[in-house]
Design a protein around this motif. Sequence first.
Motif, PDB file in Angstrom:
ATOM      1  N   ASP A 247       0.801  -1.223   0.000  1.00 33.93           N
ATOM      2  CA  ASP A 247       0.000   0.000   0.000  1.00 33.93           C
ATOM      3  C   ASP A 247       0.836   1.276   0.000  1.00 33.93           C
ATOM      4  O   ASP A 247       0.289   2.376  -0.031  1.00 33.93           O
ATOM      5  N   LEU A 248       2.150   1.144   0.047  1.00 41.08           N
ATOM      6  CA  LEU A 248       3.025   2.318   0.059  1.00 41.08           C
ATOM      7  C   LEU A 248       3.465   2.725  -1.345  1.00 41.08           C
ATOM      8  O   LEU A 248       4.329   3.579  -1.503  1.00 41.08           O
ATOM      9  N   PHE A 249       2.857   2.099  -2.352  1.00 41.26           N
ATOM     10  CA  PHE A 249       3.196   2.392  -3.738  1.00 41.26           C
ATOM     11  C   PHE A 249       1.918   2.745  -4.498  1.00 41.26           C
ATOM     12  O   PHE A 249       0.881   2.125  -4.299  1.00 41.26           O
ATOM     13  N   MET A 250       2.015   3.721  -5.382  1.00 38.38           N
ATOM     14  CA  MET A 250       0.853   4.116  -6.177  1.00 38.38           C
ATOM     15  C   MET A 250       0.563   3.064  -7.242  1.00 38.38           C
ATOM     16  O   MET A 250       1.476   2.443  -7.768  1.00 38.38           O
ATOM     17  N   ASP A 251      -0.713   2.907  -7.548  1.00 40.83           N
ATOM     18  CA  ASP A 251      -1.115   2.037  -8.646  1.00 40.83           C
ATOM     19  C   ASP A 251      -1.878   2.890  -9.665  1.00 40.83           C
ATOM     20  O   ASP A 251      -1.985   4.110  -9.510  1.00 40.83           O
ATOM     21  N   GLU A 252      -2.397   2.254 -10.682  1.00 40.71           N
ATOM     22  CA  GLU A 252      -3.091   2.990 -11.747  1.00 40.71           C
ATOM     23  C   GLU A 252      -4.299   3.755 -11.228  1.00 40.71           C
ATOM     24  O   GLU A 252      -4.563   4.885 -11.657  1.00 40.71           O
TER      25      GLU A 252
END
Length: 123
Positions: free
Chosen positions: A62-67
């Motif tokens: 959850d610490l990374f952005m997704d589309e």
Amino acid sequence: MSALNPRPKPFKIDIEDAGYIDINFLCKYMRVNAIELFLQQGKFSNKDKEKLLLYSNKVAVDLFMDELDSEFLDGEDWVHLEQIEVARLNLVFSGRINQFQYTEDELRGYIQKELKALSILEE
């Protein structure tokens, strides 16, 4: 837990409960290493740091952005990605915080390394 760090127990909450939402926001959207910054603070105890690391490991994905996150950064639903980038560059170039440049596996490796370092300090 330290009186200076009134954060919840990392395994009794979900990310929606906002336990470390500032850390999540800075890592995910600002892409700066808020985990490292937290660990560098002398006012937090090693136990507080350990709790942050355990929580960060739990929610690493959850610490990374997704589309879907990127779609909201259009200036209408939320701020525009360009505004976040300007703020991120100001933080990084000020020398106060480093960029968050990990893959999920690299982040987990970093967390494990820091947990090990903390356990050595406590011996």
